[in-house]
Design a protein around this motif. Structure first.
Motif, PDB file in Angstrom:
ATOM      1  N   MET A  56       0.841  -1.204   0.000  1.00  0.00           N
ATOM      2  CA  MET A  56       0.000   0.000   0.000  1.00  0.00           C
ATOM      3  C   MET A  56       0.879   1.258   0.000  1.00  0.00           C
ATOM      4  O   MET A  56       0.711   2.168  -0.779  1.00  0.00           O
ATOM      5  CB  MET A  56      -0.924  -0.058   1.233  1.00  0.00           C
ATOM      6  CG  MET A  56      -1.882   1.134   1.357  1.00  0.00           C
ATOM      7  SD  MET A  56      -3.010   1.222  -0.059  1.00  0.00           S
ATOM      8  CE  MET A  56      -3.591   2.882   0.105  1.00  0.00           C
ATOM      9  N   ASN A  57       1.878   1.191   0.925  1.00  0.00           N
ATOM     10  CA  ASN A  57       2.783   2.321   1.045  1.00  0.00           C
ATOM     11  C   ASN A  57       3.565   2.562  -0.252  1.00  0.00           C
ATOM     12  O   ASN A  57       3.719   3.680  -0.717  1.00  0.00           O
ATOM     13  CB  ASN A  57       3.734   2.064   2.217  1.00  0.00           C
ATOM     14  CG  ASN A  57       4.255   3.382   2.756  1.00  0.00           C
ATOM     15  OD1 ASN A  57       3.794   4.438   2.336  1.00  0.00           O
ATOM     16  ND2 ASN A  57       5.202   3.289   3.666  1.00  0.00           N
ATOM     17  N   THR A  58       4.016   1.434  -0.852  1.00  0.00           N
ATOM     18  CA  THR A  58       4.805   1.529  -2.087  1.00  0.00           C
ATOM     19  C   THR A  58       3.953   2.083  -3.219  1.00  0.00           C
ATOM     20  O   THR A  58       4.384   2.961  -3.959  1.00  0.00           O
ATOM     21  CB  THR A  58       5.333   0.130  -2.488  1.00  0.00           C
ATOM     22  OG1 THR A  58       5.762  -0.512  -1.321  1.00  0.00           O
ATOM     23  CG2 THR A  58       6.442   0.219  -3.498  1.00  0.00           C
ATOM     24  N   SER A  59       2.696   1.541  -3.318  1.00  0.00           N
ATOM     25  CA  SER A  59       1.828   2.027  -4.399  1.00  0.00           C
ATOM     26  C   SER A  59       1.442   3.481  -4.146  1.00  0.00           C
ATOM     27  O   SER A  59       1.324   4.272  -5.085  1.00  0.00           O
ATOM     28  CB  SER A  59       0.590   1.143  -4.537  1.00  0.00           C
ATOM     29  OG  SER A  59      -0.138   1.200  -3.336  1.00  0.00           O
ATOM     30  N   GLY A  60       1.286   3.852  -2.875  1.00  0.00           N
ATOM     31  CA  GLY A  60       1.006   5.252  -2.520  1.00  0.00           C
ATOM     32  C   GLY A  60       2.130   6.155  -2.973  1.00  0.00           C
ATOM     33  O   GLY A  60       1.894   7.199  -3.590  1.00  0.00           O
ATOM     34  N   ASN A  61       3.353   5.722  -2.687  1.00  0.00           N
ATOM     35  CA  ASN A  61       4.525   6.500  -3.108  1.00  0.00           C
ATOM     36  C   ASN A  61       4.578   6.672  -4.618  1.00  0.00           C
ATOM     37  O   ASN A  61       4.920   7.725  -5.129  1.00  0.00           O
ATOM     38  CB  ASN A  61       5.819   5.794  -2.669  1.00  0.00           C
ATOM     39  CG  ASN A  61       6.111   6.097  -1.218  1.00  0.00           C
ATOM     40  OD1 ASN A  61       5.566   7.055  -0.666  1.00  0.00           O
ATOM     41  ND2 ASN A  61       6.956   5.286  -0.610  1.00  0.00           N
ATOM     42  N   PHE A  62       4.233   5.568  -5.306  1.00  0.00           N
ATOM     43  CA  PHE A  62       4.261   5.596  -6.772  1.00  0.00           C
ATOM     44  C   PHE A  62       3.274   6.641  -7.304  1.00  0.00           C
ATOM     45  O   PHE A  62       3.598   7.419  -8.199  1.00  0.00           O
ATOM     46  CB  PHE A  62       3.926   4.196  -7.313  1.00  0.00           C
ATOM     47  CG  PHE A  62       3.775   4.168  -8.802  1.00  0.00           C
ATOM     48  CD1 PHE A  62       4.893   4.261  -9.628  1.00  0.00           C
ATOM     49  CD2 PHE A  62       2.513   4.082  -9.388  1.00  0.00           C
ATOM     50  CE1 PHE A  62       4.755   4.267 -11.001  1.00  0.00           C
ATOM     51  CE2 PHE A  62       2.381   4.085 -10.770  1.00  0.00           C
ATOM     52  CZ  PHE A  62       3.500   4.173 -11.576  1.00  0.00           C
ATOM     53  N   VAL A  63       2.058   6.635  -6.695  1.00  0.00           N
ATOM     54  CA  VAL A  63       1.030   7.600  -7.129  1.00  0.00           C
ATOM     55  C   VAL A  63       1.513   9.029  -6.868  1.00  0.00           C
ATOM     56  O   VAL A  63       1.361   9.921  -7.709  1.00  0.00           O
ATOM     57  CB  VAL A  63      -0.315   7.320  -6.406  1.00  0.00           C
ATOM     58  CG1 VAL A  63      -1.321   8.430  -6.701  1.00  0.00           C
ATOM     59  CG2 VAL A  63      -0.874   5.983  -6.833  1.00  0.00           C
ATOM     60  N   VAL A  64       2.136   9.227  -5.685  1.00  0.00           N
ATOM     61  CA  VAL A  64       2.647  10.568  -5.348  1.00  0.00           C
ATOM     62  C   VAL A  64       3.698  11.004  -6.373  1.00  0.00           C
ATOM     63  O   VAL A  64       3.677  12.128  -6.881  1.00  0.00           O
ATOM     64  CB  VAL A  64       3.248  10.568  -3.918  1.00  0.00           C
ATOM     65  CG1 VAL A  64       4.043  11.846  -3.664  1.00  0.00           C
ATOM     66  CG2 VAL A  64       2.148  10.432  -2.883  1.00  0.00           C
ATOM     67  N   LYS A  65       4.589  10.066  -6.707  1.00  0.00           N
ATOM     68  CA  LYS A  65       5.656  10.386  -7.664  1.00  0.00           C
ATOM     69  C   LYS A  65       5.088  10.681  -9.047  1.00  0.00           C
ATOM     70  O   LYS A  65       5.507  11.625  -9.724  1.00  0.00           O
ATOM     71  CB  LYS A  65       6.650   9.224  -7.759  1.00  0.00           C
ATOM     72  CG  LYS A  65       7.700   9.292  -6.667  1.00  0.00           C
ATOM     73  CD  LYS A  65       8.738   8.217  -6.840  1.00  0.00           C
ATOM     74  CE  LYS A  65       9.695   8.256  -5.658  1.00  0.00           C
ATOM     75  NZ  LYS A  65      10.539   7.079  -5.595  1.00  0.00           N
ATOM     76  N   LEU A  66       4.105   9.849  -9.433  1.00  0.00           N
ATOM     77  CA  LEU A  66       3.475  10.028 -10.745  1.00  0.00           C
ATOM     78  C   LEU A  66       2.776  11.387 -10.802  1.00  0.00           C
ATOM     79  O   LEU A  66       2.899  12.132 -11.785  1.00  0.00           O
ATOM     80  CB  LEU A  66       2.476   8.896 -11.000  1.00  0.00           C
ATOM     81  CG  LEU A  66       1.871   8.847 -12.403  1.00  0.00           C
ATOM     82  CD1 LEU A  66       2.931   8.462 -13.424  1.00  0.00           C
ATOM     83  CD2 LEU A  66       0.712   7.869 -12.464  1.00  0.00           C
ATOM     84  N   GLY A  67       2.067  11.693  -9.727  1.00  0.00           N
ATOM     85  CA  GLY A  67       1.368  12.985  -9.652  1.00  0.00           C
ATOM     86  C   GLY A  67       2.355  14.129  -9.732  1.00  0.00           C
ATOM     87  O   GLY A  67       2.139  15.110 -10.456  1.00  0.00           O
ATOM     88  N   GLY A  68       3.454  13.990  -8.996  1.00  0.00           N
ATOM     89  CA  GLY A  68       4.487  15.028  -9.001  1.00  0.00           C
ATOM     90  C   GLY A  68       5.073  15.215 -10.384  1.00  0.00           C
ATOM     91  O   GLY A  68       5.266  16.336 -10.851  1.00  0.00           O
TER      92      GLY A  68
END
Lengths: 268, 264, 109
Positions: free
Chosen positions: B1-13
């Protein structure tokens, strides 16, 4: 020192960030008119960042920097144009235009902003180059000059418009002691003759105490001492004493973090 | 969850940074156009840039123009002779050059030669604080550095394209007629009968669009070299130059398709 | 602001009284007026009186240098008199006392 009303520059609780990293913390000081104000500090203390805020190259939040009582965050483009025409800036590298001769570099602001005829501009350029000790080099390209000469030519260009406020970033670094002393004398003469206010960023102690009417000592983005050279000299603050007495960083200060970093290195 | 959350944050950024970059690029163009009417005068600097973009690209344009025309003459003659239509060689060579190859190859050549140099020059000015110095002298860097290059590009690209087309047509003539023996009268008559104002117009529209794209991308990449990374080093200039050439070249090809599909 | 005094009896002596500031904002118009007076009056001695000049920048000094040069080229005697302390400092900063004064100090009237 002076109140906000009488000072030419007032800084109030200025904070500055690069991304998420904070580099300036609650900086407050006043610069009185017609004086030489020296900003000192070790490398990485935030001097140049503060310098960039003052010359308008880094955006500033509301009520943080006031020039002649006006909040610069509220300035429109025309206000900035007016301000930039009234200041001279010497950058650390000199920032000369490589495709132009020294003469063309110094003449540029005069050609753009004044109606002066070319012969008056030529005489003014010669004068400015003479003041910085570069008479006879007017037809040289920047690439033909040494680092110190480039810096002096940059100063000549900064002086081209006879600015009211002169910002100088590290004027003596890379200069021999004789030329550096000459530049110090020039800054003092400029203040006397034109009533210029000069803001100097430096870490050269001798030069700072020779020219400075007021001083600001910074470390890690914070002000350690601010006032007259005497008050700074008499400061009891340990980092100020260390800076003034040129004592090296004490070993073991960040030892714990250093050891932690060493332990976290993965072996292959 | 944390990893996929980070991925979404990075993608959004990443997405946000790209959108902001596009916005900044749009504003950059507006400032450059606005700078056309601001002091200082641009006549001398525009002439200098016309010399750099136009005159100094002449050799490479003549050279590539000649060989493009020659290869078209060769291929065209070989293909058309299979159908006994060698008489159409002039039309084939000239239409290919005027409508497509002239503007595209000229733009690609100028991008490689002048676009990269423009980007590197402005990039070096950025990392050496020269652009900051201009700003602190109350000289608008967009007006002083970018606008004259736009004017020069808009003047030079159509002229270079015309030179490319003419030399290409003579290159096709040299191979098709002089070497392979096609009828010279049929070659010129084919050109005269087939090339209309619409074809020339399309070529010039393309040249103008490519000029704006090339100068816009090259100057923009140089102007912001190292600004986002904050490092302001030589590596930033080299990266900006590579990006400028690649993005300009790709944009030229994409824009070519778009303009052709609109104007056809 | 400028005021001209022309004394023809004394071999064509022109005195230019400069009032106010002499800076990059007004040197061009001041120069035009002075040059016009040069042509009209053809003096053999020009004196620039700076007693009412309140401020001067390097453009002002440059104008004085150019006037000095024009006078020398036409064999006209050129003098600058009564500069106040501020103006004196600016001329000294440009290290032009020798050129503009000849004897190293301003000639007081």
């Amino acid at each position: 020192m002076t109140s906000e009303a009488t000072s030419i520059i007032s800084v109030r609780d200025l904070q500055s960030f690069y991304g998420r990293r904070q580099v300036l913390f609650d900086i407050s000081f006043d610069v009185p008119p017609h004086c030489i104000f020296v900003i000192m500090g070790v490398s990485g203390s935030g001097k140049t960042t503060l310098f960039r805020h003052l010359i308008g190259l880094k955006p500033t939040r509301k009520n943080a920097v006031f020039i002649k009582g006006e909040d610069i965050s509220e300035w429109k483009s025309s206000d900035w144009q007016k301000y930039w025409q009234s200041i001279g800036v010497l950058f650390q590298s000199g920032a000369l235009f490589n495709s132009m001769t020294l003469k063309e570099n110094v003449a540029l602001p005069l050609q753009v902003h004044t109606e002066l005829t070319s012969d008056i501009i030529d005489v003014m350029v010669e004068m400015k180059l003479y003041m910085v000790g570069l008479s006879g080099f007017s037809d040289y390209m920047p690439a033909q000059l040494s680092g110190g000469m480039k810096k002096r030519a940059g100063l000549a260009r900064a002086l081209a418009m006879d600015p009211e406020l002169l910002f100088v970033d590290e004027p003596s670094s890379g200069l021999d002691p004789i030329t550096a002393a000459g530049l110090d004398d020039l800054l003092i003469s400029l203040k006397d003759a034109f009533g210029m206010t000069v803001i100097v960023v430096t870490h050269e102690l001798e030069s700072a105490f020779k020219i400075g009417d007021y001083m600001l000592v910074m470390d890690k983005g914070r002000i350690l001492a601010c006032g007259t050279p005497e008050s700074v000299k008499n400061s009891k603050e340990s980092r100020v004493r260390q800076f003034l007495e040129r004592r090296a960083e004490e070993a073991g200060q960040d030892m714990e973090a250093y050891l932690q970093r060493l332990c976290s290195v993965r072996s292959r | 969850m944390n990893t996929s959350g980070n991925f979404v944050v990075k993608l959004g950024g990443w997405g946000l940074s790209k959108i902001l970059g596009l916005g900044r690029m749009g504003m950059f163009l507006i400032y450059a156009i606005n700078g056309l009417w601001k002091p200082p005068g641009k006549l001398i600097s525009t002439i200098k840039h016309i010399y750099f973009i136009g005159h100094r690209s002449l050799f490479v344009i003549c050279f590539t123009g000649a060989f493009s025309g020659m290869v078209l003459g060769l291929q065209g003659y070989y293909t058309l002779s299979k159908f006994g239509s060698e008489g159409l060689l002039g039309a084939a060579v000239s239409l290919s050059l005027i409508r497509e190859l002239g503007p595209v190859l000229t733009a690609l050549m100028v991008t490689g030669r002048a676009g990269s140099a423009i980007c590197a020059e402005i990039g070096i000015m950025r990392i050496e604080e020269q652009i900051d110095a201009l700003k602190c002298m109350a000289i608008d860097p967009h007006s002083y550095l970018i606008s004259p290059r736009f004017i020069a590009g808009i003047i030079c690209f159509p002229l270079l394209t015309s030179i490319f087309d003419v030399i290409g047509i003579y290159g096709g003539y040299a191979i098709g007629v002089l070497l392979l023996g096609a009828n010279p009268g049929a070659y010129w008559d084919g050109i005269y009968k087939s090339v209309g104002w619409d074809d020339v117009y399309m070529g010039y529209i393309k040249a103008l669009v490519f000029a704006v794209l090339t100068i816009w991308i090259s100057t923009y990449k140089g102007f912001y070299a190292g600004v986002d990374s904050g490092s302001m080093g030589a590596e930033d200039v080299s990266k900006a130059t590579t990006d400028a050439v690649v993005i300009s070249s790709v944009s030229i090809l994409v824009a070519d398709y778009v303009i052709t599909s609109i104007l056809l | 602001m400028l005021k001209f005094e022309h004394d023809e009896s004394n071999g064509g002596k022109l005195t230019v009284h400069l009032k106010g500031s002499l800076t990059k904002d007004n040197v061009v118009s001041i120069r035009k007026e002075i040059e016009k007076a040069f042509f009209e009056k053809s003096p053999n001695c020009v004196t620039i009186d700076l007693s009412d000049a309140t401020s001067m920048d390097t453009a002002g000094v440059a104008l004085l240098v150019i006037l000095c040069r024009i006078c020398k080229s036409r064999d006209i005697n050129f003098r600058i008199v009564n500069p106040d302390d501020k103006v004196r400092k600016v001329i000294r900063l440009a290290q032009l006392e020798q050129l503009l004064l000849g004897n190293g100090d301003f000639n007081d009237q």
